[in-house]
Design a protein around this motif. Structure first.
Motif, PDB file in Angstrom:
ATOM      1  N   ASP A 195       0.816  -1.219   0.000  1.00  0.00           N
ATOM      2  CA  ASP A 195       0.000   0.000   0.000  1.00  0.00           C
ATOM      3  C   ASP A 195       0.848   1.265   0.000  1.00  0.00           C
ATOM      4  O   ASP A 195       0.327   2.365  -0.007  1.00  0.00           O
ATOM      5  CB  ASP A 195      -0.978   0.004   1.171  1.00  0.00           C
ATOM      6  CG  ASP A 195      -0.275   0.053   2.521  1.00  0.00           C
ATOM      7  OD1 ASP A 195       0.970   0.199   2.545  1.00  0.00           O
ATOM      8  OD2 ASP A 195      -0.963  -0.060   3.539  1.00  0.00           O
ATOM      9  N   GLY A 196       2.179   1.132   0.041  1.00  0.00           N
ATOM     10  CA  GLY A 196       3.056   2.287  -0.044  1.00  0.00           C
ATOM     11  C   GLY A 196       3.451   2.880   1.286  1.00  0.00           C
ATOM     12  O   GLY A 196       4.323   3.732   1.349  1.00  0.00           O
ATOM     13  N   THR A 197       2.846   2.460   2.368  1.00  0.00           N
ATOM     14  CA  THR A 197       3.147   3.020   3.677  1.00  0.00           C
ATOM     15  C   THR A 197       3.578   1.946   4.661  1.00  0.00           C
ATOM     16  O   THR A 197       4.529   2.128   5.408  1.00  0.00           O
ATOM     17  CB  THR A 197       1.905   3.744   4.246  1.00  0.00           C
ATOM     18  OG1 THR A 197       1.479   4.712   3.292  1.00  0.00           O
ATOM     19  CG2 THR A 197       2.225   4.421   5.550  1.00  0.00           C
ATOM     20  N   VAL A 231       7.520  -0.084  -0.282  1.00  0.00           N
ATOM     21  CA  VAL A 231       7.487   0.724  -1.486  1.00  0.00           C
ATOM     22  C   VAL A 231       6.164   0.542  -2.220  1.00  0.00           C
ATOM     23  O   VAL A 231       5.651  -0.561  -2.326  1.00  0.00           O
ATOM     24  CB  VAL A 231       8.663   0.347  -2.413  1.00  0.00           C
ATOM     25  CG1 VAL A 231       8.624   1.135  -3.698  1.00  0.00           C
ATOM     26  CG2 VAL A 231       9.982   0.574  -1.693  1.00  0.00           C
ATOM     27  N   LEU A 232       5.626   1.655  -2.729  1.00  0.00           N
ATOM     28  CA  LEU A 232       4.357   1.619  -3.436  1.00  0.00           C
ATOM     29  C   LEU A 232       4.476   0.961  -4.810  1.00  0.00           C
ATOM     30  O   LEU A 232       3.531   0.404  -5.320  1.00  0.00           O
ATOM     31  CB  LEU A 232       3.820   3.047  -3.587  1.00  0.00           C
ATOM     32  CG  LEU A 232       2.432   3.191  -4.189  1.00  0.00           C
ATOM     33  CD1 LEU A 232       1.401   2.487  -3.328  1.00  0.00           C
ATOM     34  CD2 LEU A 232       2.083   4.657  -4.343  1.00  0.00           C
ATOM     35  N   ALA A 233       5.653   0.989  -5.400  1.00  0.00           N
ATOM     36  CA  ALA A 233       5.834   0.481  -6.758  1.00  0.00           C
ATOM     37  C   ALA A 233       5.561  -1.015  -6.848  1.00  0.00           C
ATOM     38  O   ALA A 233       5.739  -1.759  -5.893  1.00  0.00           O
ATOM     39  CB  ALA A 233       7.262   0.754  -7.226  1.00  0.00           C
ATOM     40  N   ILE A 234       5.151  -1.431  -8.032  1.00  0.00           N
ATOM     41  CA  ILE A 234       4.959  -2.854  -8.317  1.00  0.00           C
ATOM     42  C   ILE A 234       6.330  -3.496  -8.474  1.00  0.00           C
ATOM     43  O   ILE A 234       7.178  -2.998  -9.216  1.00  0.00           O
ATOM     44  CB  ILE A 234       4.109  -3.041  -9.592  1.00  0.00           C
ATOM     45  CG1 ILE A 234       2.693  -2.519  -9.359  1.00  0.00           C
ATOM     46  CG2 ILE A 234       4.086  -4.498 -10.011  1.00  0.00           C
ATOM     47  CD1 ILE A 234       1.826  -2.519 -10.587  1.00  0.00           C
ATOM     48  N   MET A 238      -1.817  -3.972   2.979  1.00  0.00           N
ATOM     49  CA  MET A 238      -2.412  -4.936   2.050  1.00  0.00           C
ATOM     50  C   MET A 238      -1.339  -5.378   1.069  1.00  0.00           C
ATOM     51  O   MET A 238      -0.330  -4.708   0.893  1.00  0.00           O
ATOM     52  CB  MET A 238      -3.600  -4.346   1.307  1.00  0.00           C
ATOM     53  CG  MET A 238      -3.222  -3.392   0.200  1.00  0.00           C
ATOM     54  SD  MET A 238      -4.581  -2.977  -0.886  1.00  0.00           S
ATOM     55  CE  MET A 238      -5.618  -2.021   0.184  1.00  0.00           C
ATOM     56  N   VAL A 239      -1.559  -6.501   0.436  1.00  0.00           N
ATOM     57  CA  VAL A 239      -0.648  -6.989  -0.593  1.00  0.00           C
ATOM     58  C   VAL A 239      -1.472  -7.314  -1.819  1.00  0.00           C
ATOM     59  O   VAL A 239      -2.503  -7.978  -1.727  1.00  0.00           O
ATOM     60  CB  VAL A 239       0.115  -8.252  -0.131  1.00  0.00           C
ATOM     61  CG1 VAL A 239       1.126  -8.663  -1.179  1.00  0.00           C
ATOM     62  CG2 VAL A 239       0.793  -8.022   1.199  1.00  0.00           C
TER      63      VAL A 239
END
Length: 186
Positions: free
Chosen positions: A66-68, A100-103, A136-137
């Motif tokens: 989720d980037g956080t 990290v938010l990136a895929i 979340m993942v």
């Protein structure tokens, strides 16, 4: 990403989204871990597929948090014999541990063990390092494919008579002789 592929293993810990708005995802849909546990692993297994002894399988997927908040997720293949018994611990890819938010891309190569006749692709999330509901993942483009057992283009297979290049930027070669019909810039 539909329930038919993932069978009856779809539980309250996983949500399937046939479409997603995620940029850079290599699949139309996504599989999202939404579990509430705090120990062990949450595992989602796909339908069984046939395998042959000794084959090398390339296992891959994309994962995103989720980037956080932190998460740990990975993919693996579990092998089964003719009677349906598991043949030891599943072969995992390297776990992705990130905020990290990136895929991120996950991949690995596994060898089908002796006696295996089927395998299942599995998505795994470590619950202890993926605190819900804050984290979340998301998994995208889960895939497993057989790696070819032979070299497709062996050294020396491409000769001057078989090659025609419009751009030599990616060619690395030792030239025995060379005929230049127009200007040559270095």
């Amino acid at each position: 990403q539909v329930a038919k592929v993932w069978g009856t293993d779809v539980s309250s810990e996983w949500a399937l989204f046939p479409s997603t708005a995620q940029p850079f995802a290599k699949s139309l849909g996504e599989i999202r871990y939404i579990g509430t546990g705090s120990t062990g692993n949450a595992i989602l297994s796909g339908q069984a597929f046939p395998v042959d002894d000794g084959d090398k399988l390339v296992v891959s997927a994309q994962v995103r948090g989720d980037g956080t908040n932190p998460y740990t997720g990975y993919v693996q293949v579990q092998f089964f014999d003719r009677a349906g018994a598991s043949l030891g611990a599943p072969s995992p890819t390297t776990p992705e541990q990130s905020t990290v938010l990136a895929i991120r891309s996950l991949s690995g190569v596994v060898t089908v063990p002796s006696g295996a006749v089927t395998a299942r692709f599995r998505l795994v999330v470590n619950r202890a390092s993926t605190p819900w509901p804050s984290s979340m993942v998301r998994f995208f483009a889960p895939a497993v494919r057989r790696q070819t057992p032979t070299v497709q283009i062996a050294d020396g297979a491409v000769t001057a008579e078989k090659a025609n290049f419009s751009d030599l930027g990616a060619v690395v070669a030792t030239l025995g002789s060379c005929t230049i019909t127009s200007s040559l810039n270095f």
